[in-house]
Structures are given as structure tokens and as C-alpha cells.
Design an enzyme around this catalytic site. Structure first.
Site, mmCIF file in Angstrom:
data_model
loop_
_atom_site.group_PDB
_atom_site.id
_atom_site.type_symbol
_atom_site.label_atom_id
_atom_site.label_comp_id
_atom_site.label_asym_id
_atom_site.label_seq_id
_atom_site.Cartn_x
_atom_site.Cartn_y
_atom_site.Cartn_z
ATOM 1 N N GLY A 61 0.716 -1.202 -0.053
ATOM 2 C CA GLY A 61 0.001 0.076 -0.075
ATOM 3 C C GLY A 61 0.921 1.285 -0.162
ATOM 4 N N SER A 62 1.977 1.203 -0.520
ATOM 5 C CA SER A 62 2.783 2.602 -0.655
ATOM 6 C C SER A 62 2.059 3.415 -1.571
ATOM 7 C CB SER A 62 4.268 2.332 -0.804
ATOM 8 O OG SER A 62 4.512 1.805 -2.227
ATOM 9 N N ASN A 63 1.537 2.951 -2.564
ATOM 10 C CA ASN A 63 0.912 3.966 -3.604
ATOM 11 C C ASN A 63 -0.406 4.443 -2.978
ATOM 12 O OD1 ASN A 63 2.080 4.370 -6.118
ATOM 13 N ND2 ASN A 63 2.217 2.006 -6.166
ATOM 14 N N MET A 69 -3.904 -6.989 -7.254
ATOM 15 C CA MET A 69 -3.504 -8.099 -7.900
ATOM 16 C C MET A 69 -4.547 -8.982 -8.566
ATOM 17 S SD MET A 69 -0.535 -6.883 -8.064
ATOM 18 C CE MET A 69 0.766 -8.068 -8.676
ATOM 19 N N ILE A 104 -7.825 -9.375 -11.194
ATOM 20 C CA ILE A 104 -8.321 -8.865 -12.464
ATOM 21 C C ILE A 104 -9.743 -8.796 -12.473
ATOM 22 C CG2 ILE A 104 -8.603 -9.459 -14.941
ATOM 23 C CD1 ILE A 104 -6.035 -10.946 -14.671
ATOM 24 N N LEU A 105 -10.223 -7.409 -12.497
ATOM 25 C CA LEU A 105 -11.669 -7.321 -12.306
ATOM 26 C C LEU A 105 -12.431 -7.642 -13.917
ATOM 27 C CD1 LEU A 105 -11.214 -3.868 -11.143
ATOM 28 C CD2 LEU A 105 -12.288 -5.683 -9.755
ATOM 29 N N HIS A 140 0.956 0.495 -13.077
ATOM 30 C CA HIS A 140 1.671 -0.718 -13.710
ATOM 31 C C HIS A 140 3.400 -0.372 -13.680
ATOM 32 C CE1 HIS A 140 2.235 -4.703 -15.149
ATOM 33 N NE2 HIS A 140 2.742 -4.191 -16.039
ATOM 34 N N ASP A 148 -3.936 -4.689 -18.687
ATOM 35 C CA ASP A 148 -2.692 -3.715 -18.808
ATOM 36 C C ASP A 148 -2.842 -2.949 -20.076
ATOM 37 O OD1 ASP A 148 -2.161 -4.109 -15.995
ATOM 38 O OD2 ASP A 148 -0.588 -5.633 -16.740
ATOM 39 N N GLU A 165 6.761 5.832 -9.024
ATOM 40 C CA GLU A 165 5.256 5.516 -8.847
ATOM 41 C C GLU A 165 4.463 6.589 -8.248
ATOM 42 O OE1 GLU A 165 3.758 1.415 -8.549
ATOM 43 O OE2 GLU A 165 5.634 0.760 -9.281
HETATM 44 C C1 GAR Z 1 3.576 -1.363 -7.351
HETATM 45 O O1 GAR Z 1 4.966 -1.512 -7.970
HETATM 46 C C2 GAR Z 1 2.501 -1.402 -8.382
HETATM 47 O O2 GAR Z 1 2.889 -0.918 -9.733
HETATM 48 C C3 GAR Z 1 2.384 -2.806 -8.769
HETATM 49 O O3 GAR Z 1 2.514 -3.498 -7.542
HETATM 50 C C4 GAR Z 1 3.272 -2.541 -6.579
HETATM 51 C C5 GAR Z 1 2.329 -2.315 -5.458
HETATM 52 O O4 GAR Z 1 3.170 -1.643 -4.181
HETATM 53 N N1 GAR Z 1 1.102 -3.387 -9.459
HETATM 54 C C6 GAR Z 1 1.245 -4.175 -10.164
HETATM 55 O O5 GAR Z 1 2.070 -5.140 -10.692
HETATM 56 C C7 GAR Z 1 0.038 -4.433 -10.916
HETATM 57 N N2 GAR Z 1 -0.209 -5.218 -11.903
HETATM 58 P P1 GAR Z 1 2.054 -0.984 -3.350
HETATM 59 O O6 GAR Z 1 1.449 -1.852 -2.698
HETATM 60 O O7 GAR Z 1 3.466 -0.644 -2.102
HETATM 61 O O8 GAR Z 1 1.479 0.304 -3.911
#
Ligand code: GAR
Length: 193
Positions: A20-22, A95, A97-98, A114, A150, A179
Site C-alpha cells: 500500500g505504498s501507492n 493483484m 483482475i476485474l 503498472h 494492462d 510511482e
Molecule cells: C507497485 O509497484 C505497483 O505498480 C504494482 O505492485 C506494486 C504495489 O506496491 N502493481 C502491479 O504489479 C499491478 N499489476 P504498493 O502496494 O506498495 O503500492
């Protein structure tokens, strides 16, 4: 482009599966004056997702759904989204797919981030595949979600250089850092701000 009605922030749900850093960076952004969105709901398919702590800390409603029966669960999620008056969805490390049925209901209002320079390296293990192919650059992409994995329209991308001794972990770390900047910028762009 998503339109802002009046000066109200658009209620947004962030979907997560892990760290969940994003999500954290989106919450921080959503609290700024310039943000057109407010993070009003967090959806996770994983009860152990570390990212759920950001919801708690920021007093944002979180819901966990087990995706084993996907269609049933998606309908339940749609009901919660309606209940919470959610108008936009940001997938952030989600992670699952909807289904196209779900995506159609939020057409043009679901974004994803992504960790590759799409259309290269859709799907999983992006960093390993980029390194195995001796790419000189990788990066990340924010795009609209459509029914193909994607593959929706690209909103913004940012490149990073792959260094000589790069490992998949060092690359993942470097890309994750950009990101966190790219997602808010892409949201501003979607609102034409
Ligand atoms: C991120 O690098 C994001 O781009 C990737 O998972 C990571 C999640 O990090 N997403 C995918 O690979 C989706 N296909 P986070 O939980 O720290 O945000």
C-alpha cells in the site's frame, strides 16, 4: 477526461492487495488543496494487506473481500461503492483482475498503475523480465483500465535507467519511488488540471 462538479472532491476508492505504498501517497495527495479526489474508501482482497493500516491511521473506511467467488464479490463491491457514493477507482498494487462487467460500470473512471513501460511487460514479474531482456530502461505507467489486462489508454509514463548491477529488488525500489509521484500527476491530468 473526468469532470469536477463544483468544487467538491471526487470520492475515490483505492483497491490494494499488499504494502500500500501507492495508497499512502494517494492519501497524502488527496489531502492537498490541489487534489481533485478524496480517498474515501479502501478495498482489499487480502485481509493481511499491510496497506490496510493506512486506512486505519487516516480514518478511511476499509473493506476486505475474498475474491474466490469473483462475480458475487464484485456485485457486493459495486453495492458498497454505490453506498459510499464512489465515483472513481484507483487500482494501486491490486493483484486481482476485474471482470468486464465491473469495468463497464465504471467506464473511463478506473485507473491503474503498472511497474513497466507499457505496452512492454504486461502482467507479473515485470522487473525480472525487463532485466532478463537486457533492457536499458524500465519505468511505470498510469493507464485507464479496460477489459484487457494492462492495455487501456496510457495517461502518463516515467522512465528510469537500468544500471549495470541492477537487481530486480533494486529496480522495484527505484520504480516504486517514481510511482508515488506519477500517480498523483496522472490524476491531475485526467481532470485536466
Ligand atoms: C507497485 O509497484 C505497483 O505498480 C504494482 O505492485 C506494486 C504495489 O506496491 N502493481 C502491479 O504489479 C499491478 N499489476 P504498493 O502496494 O506498495 O503500492
Amino acid at each position: 477526461m473526468v469532470k469536477l462538479i463544483g468544487h467538491k472532491k471526487v470520492k475515490t476508492a483505492v483497491f490494494i492487495s499488499g504494502a500500500g505504498s501507492n495508497l499512502k501517497s494517494l492519501i497524502k495527495f488527496s489531502k492537498t488543496k490541489k487534489s481533485p479526489i478524496s480517498v474515501s474508501l479502501i478495498i482489499s482482497n487480502n485481509p493481511k494487506a499491510k496497506g490496510l493500516k493506512h486506512g486505519k491511521r487516516n480514518k478511511i473506511k476499509s473493506r476486505v473481500f475474498n475474491f474466490r467467488k469473483k462475480y458475487k464479490i464484485e456485485n457486493q463491491i459495486l453495492a458498497v461503492l454505490k453506498d459510499c457514493d464512489i465515483k472513481m477507482i484507483c487500482l494501486a498494487g491490486f493483484m486481482k483482475i476485474l471482470s468486464s462487467n465491473f469495468i463497464t460500470k465504471f467506464k473511463g473512471r478506473i485507473l491503474n498503475i503498472h511497474p513497466s513501460l507499457l505496452p512492454r511487460y504486461k502482467g507479473l514479474n515485470t522487473h525480472k523480465r525487463a532485466l532478463d531482456n537486457n533492457e536499458k530502461y524500465s519505468g511505470c505507467t498510469v493507464h485507464f483500465v479496460n477489459s484487457k489486462l494492462d492495455s487501456g489508454k496510457i495517461i502518463l509514463q516515467k522512465k528510469v535507467k537500468i544500471l549495470k548491477n541492477e537487481t530486480k529488488n533494486s529496480l522495484a525500489k527505484k520504480i516504486l519511488a517514481i510511482e508515488h509521484e506519477l500517480y498523483p500527476k496522472a490524476i491531475l491530468k485526467v481532470f485536466n488540471l
